[in-house]
Design an enzyme around this catalytic site. Structure first.
Site, PDB file in Angstrom:
ATOM      1  N   THR A  54     -61.124 -24.663  10.968  1.00  0.00           N
ATOM      2  CA  THR A  54     -62.034 -23.399  10.379  1.00  0.00           C
ATOM      3  C   THR A  54     -61.722 -22.948   9.142  1.00  0.00           C
ATOM      4  O   THR A  54     -60.404 -22.551   9.228  1.00  0.00           O
ATOM      5  CB  THR A  54     -63.111 -22.096  11.439  1.00  0.00           C
ATOM      6  OG1 THR A  54     -63.425 -21.509  10.337  1.00  0.00           O
ATOM      7  CG2 THR A  54     -61.589 -21.029  11.173  1.00  0.00           C
ATOM      8  N   THR A  75     -67.710 -21.052  18.192  1.00  0.00           N
ATOM      9  CA  THR A  75     -67.666 -21.419  16.350  1.00  0.00           C
ATOM     10  C   THR A  75     -69.141 -19.912  16.393  1.00  0.00           C
ATOM     11  O   THR A  75     -69.499 -18.979  17.136  1.00  0.00           O
ATOM     12  CB  THR A  75     -68.696 -22.124  16.370  1.00  0.00           C
ATOM     13  OG1 THR A  75     -69.965 -22.579  17.123  1.00  0.00           O
ATOM     14  CG2 THR A  75     -67.752 -23.337  16.234  1.00  0.00           C
ATOM     15  N   GLY A  76     -68.455 -19.250  15.027  1.00  0.00           N
ATOM     16  CA  GLY A  76     -70.163 -18.370  14.791  1.00  0.00           C
ATOM     17  C   GLY A  76     -68.596 -16.793  14.699  1.00  0.00           C
ATOM     18  O   GLY A  76     -67.604 -17.574  13.385  1.00  0.00           O
TER      19      GLY A  76
HETATM   20  N1  GLY Z   1     -65.184 -18.483  13.883  1.00  0.00           N
HETATM   21  C1  GLY Z   1     -64.389 -18.076  13.028  1.00  0.00           C
HETATM   22  C2  GLY Z   1     -64.411 -17.223  11.858  1.00  0.00           C
HETATM   23  O1  GLY Z   1     -64.829 -16.641  11.935  1.00  0.00           O
HETATM   24  O2  GLY Z   1     -63.257 -17.255  11.439  1.00  0.00           O
END
Ligand code: GLY
Length: 313
Positions: free
Chosen positions: A192, A225-226
């Site tokens: 990410t 994810t989130g």
């Molecule tokens: N789920 C990715 C973040 O919050 O960085």
């Protein structure tokens, strides 16, 4: 036997990795390969090259990888200048005695391994940042109080819209891959650029083993994810696998994990999604909000399919 699951943005990665798995490739290599394809894609603004920047306009990447056969794991966080964070995470796992290396240390490791630094900001991602913060970026005076700018991320979405006239973009994206290979091994990978417009140095759940990623051949794997702060507080990925270990079915384990997440005081617009895969090839997706989907592909399928993520009933 091979099966893969991914977050919705993992289609190209899952297709390539499934071809590799069908040819006898390992789950660990498959999830790294899949992640790299998404990291290299400038059109995915949640991962790798072209990811949304932090509040200062810098791209900081996080990633983790876990091997279900050995429970070994590697992760990097807040890395600037190197796009393939998942490969760096794997190097941490395989070439250091550590699990998590951050920022300057991770960048140093990349350089020692012969990687060349490259600006990870695409013109499109920078343009989105400028639209939100102004043509010249943050105004002088605000730069001393970045936390007040970053705090707006926790405000309700309609209030954020009033503060920033720019078009709303999804700032919560991440990519997840979990693979089960022909030898019965599981592996999981998460990559990410983190929460868009985050405070510099903010680290989410993705590189934190137990929060955004967990994998154990004996019970299963989970990845998130989130809004990462939620998965950190609820230890989401490890919790789901632990609920499996305690004997819950996959659906019950996922729903119990959602209960933990929904006990948190999440602001409007903050959500958490989970994908999960067991050593028997059973898979599911879960979400705290409606309308979310995930991808899965079994060896005999020509292409990945979307499935709905389950919510609490
Ligand atoms: N789920 C990715 C973040 O919050 O960085």
């Amino acid at each position: 036997m091979p099966v893969m699951v991914a977050s919705e943005n993992g289609r190209r990665g899952i297709e390539a990795a499934m071809t590799f798995l069908r040819e006898g490739g390992s789950a660990l290599d498959a999830v790294e390969l899949a992640c790299r394809i998404v990291e290299d894609d400038p059109d995915d603004h949640s991962v790798g090259y072209g990811g949304l920047p932090n509040v200062l306009g810098e791209v900081e990447l996080d990633a983790s990888i876990m091997d279900g056969a050995t429970l070994r794991a590697g992760a990097v966080a807040a890395v600037q200048g190197y796009g393939r964070a998942i490969t760096l995470a794997r190097k941490v796992m395989e070439e250091t005695p550590h699990v998590l290396v951050v920022a300057r240390g991770a960048e140093r490791l990349a350089a020692e391994l012969g990687e060349s630094p490259q600006d990870q900001r695409t013109e499109e991602a920078l343009q989105r940042w400028r639209e939100r913060f102004g043509e010249r970026g943050l105004t002088p005076g605000v730069t001393e109080n970045l936390h007040s700018v970053a705090r707006i991320l926790t405000q309700p979405l309609n209030l954020q819209d009033k503060i920033y006239k720019a078009a709303r973009v999804d700032t919560l994206g991440t990519v997840n891959f979990i693979a089960l290979d022909g030898q019965g091994n599981l592996a999981s990978a998460v990559s990410t650029s983190g929460l868009g417009w985050k405070y510099p140095g903010r680290v989410g759940d993705s590189p934190l083993i137990g929060a955004g990623n967990y994998c154990d051949n004996r019970y299963g794997a989970a990845a998130c994810t989130g809004m990462g702060e939620l998965a950190i507080r609820a230890a989401t990925a490890r919790s789901l696998v632990l609920y499996l270990k305690c004997g819950l079915s996959l659906v019950e384990a996922g729903r119990e994990t959602l209960r933990d997440l929904l006990a948190l005081d999440a602001a409007e617009g903050q959500y958490m999604n989970i994908v999960t895969l067991t050593p028997a090839g059973e898979h599911a997706g879960f979400s705290t909000v409606p309308g979310k989907q995930y991808l899965f592909q079994c060896a005999e399928m020509d292409e990945p399919q979307l499935a709905d993520r389950l919510m609490l009933e």
